[in-house]
Motif scaffolding. Structure first.
Motif, PDB file in Angstrom:
ATOM      1  N   ILE A   8       0.907  -1.160   0.132  1.00 33.50           N
ATOM      2  CA  ILE A   8       0.023  -0.007   0.061  1.00 33.50           C
ATOM      3  C   ILE A   8       0.877   1.263   0.104  1.00 33.50           C
ATOM      4  O   ILE A   8       1.701   1.478   0.973  1.00 33.50           O
ATOM      5  CB  ILE A   8      -0.969   0.109   1.200  1.00 33.50           C
ATOM      6  CG1 ILE A   8      -1.670  -1.129   1.317  1.00 33.50           C
ATOM      7  CG2 ILE A   8      -1.662   1.546   1.276  1.00 33.50           C
ATOM      8  CD1 ILE A   8      -2.720  -1.419   2.409  1.00 33.50           C
ATOM      9  N   PHE A   9       0.724   2.015  -1.079  1.00 36.01           N
ATOM     10  CA  PHE A   9       1.610   3.162  -1.373  1.00 36.01           C
ATOM     11  C   PHE A   9       0.822   4.478  -0.615  1.00 36.01           C
ATOM     12  O   PHE A   9      -0.383   4.678  -0.976  1.00 36.01           O
ATOM     13  CB  PHE A   9       1.806   3.493  -2.796  1.00 36.01           C
ATOM     14  CG  PHE A   9       2.375   4.689  -3.051  1.00 36.01           C
ATOM     15  CD1 PHE A   9       3.810   4.853  -2.935  1.00 36.01           C
ATOM     16  CD2 PHE A   9       1.665   5.747  -3.673  1.00 36.01           C
ATOM     17  CE1 PHE A   9       4.249   6.102  -3.338  1.00 36.01           C
ATOM     18  CE2 PHE A   9       2.388   6.943  -4.097  1.00 36.01           C
ATOM     19  CZ  PHE A   9       3.631   7.117  -3.662  1.00 36.01           C
ATOM     20  N   CYS A  10       1.417   5.107   0.260  1.00 35.80           N
ATOM     21  CA  CYS A  10       0.966   6.151   0.984  1.00 35.80           C
ATOM     22  C   CYS A  10       1.938   7.492   0.795  1.00 35.80           C
ATOM     23  O   CYS A  10       2.934   7.512   0.846  1.00 35.80           O
ATOM     24  CB  CYS A  10       0.853   5.980   2.537  1.00 35.80           C
ATOM     25  SG  CYS A  10      -0.134   4.548   3.140  1.00 35.80           S
ATOM     26  N   SER A  11       1.116   8.380   0.437  1.00 33.71           N
ATOM     27  CA  SER A  11       1.976   9.565  -0.143  1.00 33.71           C
ATOM     28  C   SER A  11       1.001  10.912   0.194  1.00 33.71           C
ATOM     29  O   SER A  11      -0.133  10.979   0.243  1.00 33.71           O
ATOM     30  CB  SER A  11       2.038   9.464  -1.346  1.00 33.71           C
ATOM     31  OG  SER A  11       2.774  10.635  -2.146  1.00 33.71           O
ATOM     32  N   ASP A  12       1.751  12.115  -0.154  1.00 31.55           N
ATOM     33  CA  ASP A  12       0.987  13.230  -0.022  1.00 31.55           C
ATOM     34  C   ASP A  12       0.666  13.606  -1.795  1.00 31.55           C
ATOM     35  O   ASP A  12       0.969  12.876  -2.240  1.00 31.55           O
ATOM     36  CB  ASP A  12       1.692  14.649   0.475  1.00 31.55           C
ATOM     37  CG  ASP A  12       3.076  14.953  -0.441  1.00 31.55           C
ATOM     38  OD1 ASP A  12       3.391  14.173  -1.359  1.00 31.55           O
ATOM     39  OD2 ASP A  12       3.792  15.685   0.197  1.00 31.55           O
ATOM     40  N   ALA A  13      -0.149  14.708  -1.867  1.00 36.06           N
ATOM     41  CA  ALA A  13      -0.483  14.778  -3.118  1.00 36.06           C
ATOM     42  C   ALA A  13       0.626  14.957  -4.084  1.00 36.06           C
ATOM     43  O   ALA A  13       0.265  14.798  -5.450  1.00 36.06           O
ATOM     44  CB  ALA A  13      -1.556  16.109  -3.186  1.00 36.06           C
ATOM     45  N   ARG A  21      -0.746   6.767  -9.535  1.00 34.47           N
ATOM     46  CA  ARG A  21      -1.808   6.093  -8.924  1.00 34.47           C
ATOM     47  C   ARG A  21      -2.166   4.752  -9.960  1.00 34.47           C
ATOM     48  O   ARG A  21      -2.312   3.556  -9.397  1.00 34.47           O
ATOM     49  CB  ARG A  21      -3.038   6.739  -8.665  1.00 34.47           C
ATOM     50  CG  ARG A  21      -2.902   7.869  -7.804  1.00 34.47           C
ATOM     51  CD  ARG A  21      -4.124   8.574  -7.416  1.00 34.47           C
ATOM     52  NE  ARG A  21      -5.397   8.937  -8.505  1.00 34.47           N
ATOM     53  CZ  ARG A  21      -5.217  10.077  -9.082  1.00 34.47           C
ATOM     54  NH1 ARG A  21      -4.198  11.037  -8.906  1.00 34.47           N
ATOM     55  NH2 ARG A  21      -6.123  10.220  -9.996  1.00 34.47           N
ATOM     56  N   ALA A  22      -1.978   4.792 -11.297  1.00 31.28           N
ATOM     57  CA  ALA A  22      -1.896   3.742 -11.984  1.00 31.28           C
ATOM     58  C   ALA A  22      -1.073   2.658 -11.716  1.00 31.28           C
ATOM     59  O   ALA A  22      -1.314   1.374 -11.628  1.00 31.28           O
ATOM     60  CB  ALA A  22      -2.190   3.995 -13.654  1.00 31.28           C
ATOM     61  N   PHE A  23       0.174   3.068 -11.673  1.00 32.54           N
ATOM     62  CA  PHE A  23       1.261   2.368 -11.303  1.00 32.54           C
ATOM     63  C   PHE A  23       0.940   1.432 -10.026  1.00 32.54           C
ATOM     64  O   PHE A  23       1.159   0.214 -10.032  1.00 32.54           O
ATOM     65  CB  PHE A  23       2.302   2.878 -11.237  1.00 32.54           C
ATOM     66  CG  PHE A  23       3.878   1.888 -10.982  1.00 32.54           C
ATOM     67  CD1 PHE A  23       4.376   1.172 -12.077  1.00 32.54           C
ATOM     68  CD2 PHE A  23       4.367   2.144  -9.766  1.00 32.54           C
ATOM     69  CE1 PHE A  23       5.477   0.373 -11.625  1.00 32.54           C
ATOM     70  CE2 PHE A  23       5.226   1.127  -9.381  1.00 32.54           C
ATOM     71  CZ  PHE A  23       5.874   0.462 -10.399  1.00 32.54           C
ATOM     72  N   ASN A  28      -0.897  -6.579  -6.628  1.00 37.37           N
ATOM     73  CA  ASN A  28      -1.273  -6.623  -5.189  1.00 37.37           C
ATOM     74  C   ASN A  28      -1.015  -5.274  -4.627  1.00 37.37           C
ATOM     75  O   ASN A  28      -0.849  -5.252  -3.379  1.00 37.37           O
ATOM     76  CB  ASN A  28      -0.864  -7.763  -4.482  1.00 37.37           C
ATOM     77  CG  ASN A  28      -1.490  -9.154  -4.746  1.00 37.37           C
ATOM     78  OD1 ASN A  28      -2.779  -9.032  -5.066  1.00 37.37           O
ATOM     79  ND2 ASN A  28      -0.753 -10.086  -4.521  1.00 37.37           N
ATOM     80  N   ARG A  29      -1.156  -3.905  -5.439  1.00 39.46           N
ATOM     81  CA  ARG A  29      -0.663  -2.855  -5.057  1.00 39.46           C
ATOM     82  C   ARG A  29      -1.937  -2.060  -4.706  1.00 39.46           C
ATOM     83  O   ARG A  29      -3.036  -2.127  -5.143  1.00 39.46           O
ATOM     84  CB  ARG A  29       0.217  -2.187  -5.893  1.00 39.46           C
ATOM     85  CG  ARG A  29       1.570  -2.890  -6.354  1.00 39.46           C
ATOM     86  CD  ARG A  29       2.378  -1.807  -7.175  1.00 39.46           C
ATOM     87  NE  ARG A  29       3.159  -2.381  -7.622  1.00 39.46           N
ATOM     88  CZ  ARG A  29       4.401  -1.926  -7.951  1.00 39.46           C
ATOM     89  NH1 ARG A  29       4.594  -0.592  -7.904  1.00 39.46           N
ATOM     90  NH2 ARG A  29       5.555  -2.582  -8.519  1.00 39.46           N
ATOM     91  N   ALA A  30      -1.686  -1.096  -3.800  1.00 38.11           N
ATOM     92  CA  ALA A  30      -2.879  -0.276  -3.421  1.00 38.11           C
ATOM     93  C   ALA A  30      -2.520   0.973  -3.074  1.00 38.11           C
ATOM     94  O   ALA A  30      -1.045   1.146  -2.906  1.00 38.11           O
ATOM     95  CB  ALA A  30      -3.979  -0.741  -2.454  1.00 38.11           C
ATOM     96  N   THR A 179      -8.266   6.606  -2.618  1.00 40.94           N
ATOM     97  CA  THR A 179      -7.582   5.404  -2.729  1.00 40.94           C
ATOM     98  C   THR A 179      -8.432   4.584  -3.470  1.00 40.94           C
ATOM     99  O   THR A 179      -9.340   4.756  -3.876  1.00 40.94           O
ATOM    100  CB  THR A 179      -7.933   4.886  -1.219  1.00 40.94           C
ATOM    101  OG1 THR A 179      -7.350   3.428  -1.244  1.00 40.94           O
ATOM    102  CG2 THR A 179      -9.489   4.815  -0.722  1.00 40.94           C
ATOM    103  N   ASN A 180      -7.873   3.517  -3.819  1.00 42.04           N
ATOM    104  CA  ASN A 180      -8.058   2.283  -4.592  1.00 42.04           C
ATOM    105  C   ASN A 180      -8.765   1.014  -3.815  1.00 42.04           C
ATOM    106  O   ASN A 180      -8.954   0.067  -4.230  1.00 42.04           O
ATOM    107  CB  ASN A 180      -7.429   1.791  -5.785  1.00 42.04           C
ATOM    108  CG  ASN A 180      -6.108   1.256  -5.233  1.00 42.04           C
ATOM    109  OD1 ASN A 180      -5.602   1.377  -4.245  1.00 42.04           O
ATOM    110  ND2 ASN A 180      -5.309   0.482  -6.193  1.00 42.04           N
TER     111      ASN A 180
END
Length: 181
Positions: A8-13, A21-23, A28-30, A179-180
């Motif tokens: 799970i990738f967490c980031s600021d804008a 976001r597509a990458f 199993n990425r979110a 989020t996805n």
């Protein structure tokens, strides 16, 4: 690379572009990324800021945040949220908008101090300048040129930009992530 079963990738804008976001939707990425309400399309922003259909964590009941008694400690310290489905290109995302009376009070306090500083700048000759960033108190100062003959400005008048202040206050208490998950 890390042999994780889920990532799970967490980031600021700043790192939340559509390509990133597509990458981070592959395999199993979110992702969970902060999202600027100010930069949203007007139509989406209207839905996000609509005071209805918020919920308190743990409840299924909808709340209209305009009806909250923000002087009540429990209400003041609670966070309310709404989920808005969003389609961005091929991505099916959820925008989660939160509202916190406590965060609203904090933002109002910060802006009040900035307005006080802007007023001091207006009252001090030569101190008015263009606001350089989103937190600069000078962003609340509006310059108006006064002309007597219609051609050359005789002098400039500096005053508070009440429209800008009202515009910023619309976002008090709100925060958003996309989020996805």
């Amino acid at each position: 690379d890390f042999n994780c079963s889920e990532f799970i990738f967490c980031s600021d804008a700043g790192l939340g572009s559509a390509n990133n976001r597509a990458f981070n939707s592959i395999g199993n990425r979110a992702y969970v990324i902060t999202h600027s309400l100010k930069k949203m399309k007007q139509e989406d922003r209207d839905i996000a800021l609509n005071p209805t259909q918020f919920r308190k964590a743990g409840s299924t009941d909808f709340i209209d945040i305009r009806t909250l008694d923000e002087t009540d400690d429990e209400v003041f310290n609670s966070i309310y949220y709404k989920e808005v489905p969003v389609v961005t290109g091929d991505l099916n995302e959820t925008l989660i908008v939160t509202y916190s009376p406590k965060y609203k009070a904090y933002q109002q306090k910060i802006r009040s101090r900035q307005i006080d500083r802007a007023l001091k700048m207006i009252q001090s000759p030569g101190k008015c300048r263009r606001g350089k960033n989103q937190n600069d108190p000078a962003r609340f100062i509006q310059k108006t040129s006064i002309t007597s003959d219609g051609e050359i400005a005789d002098k400039s008048v500096y005053e508070l930009d009440k429209e800008r202040i009202n515009e910023e206050s619309m976002y008090d208490g709100f925060y958003a992530v996309v989020t996805n998950l």
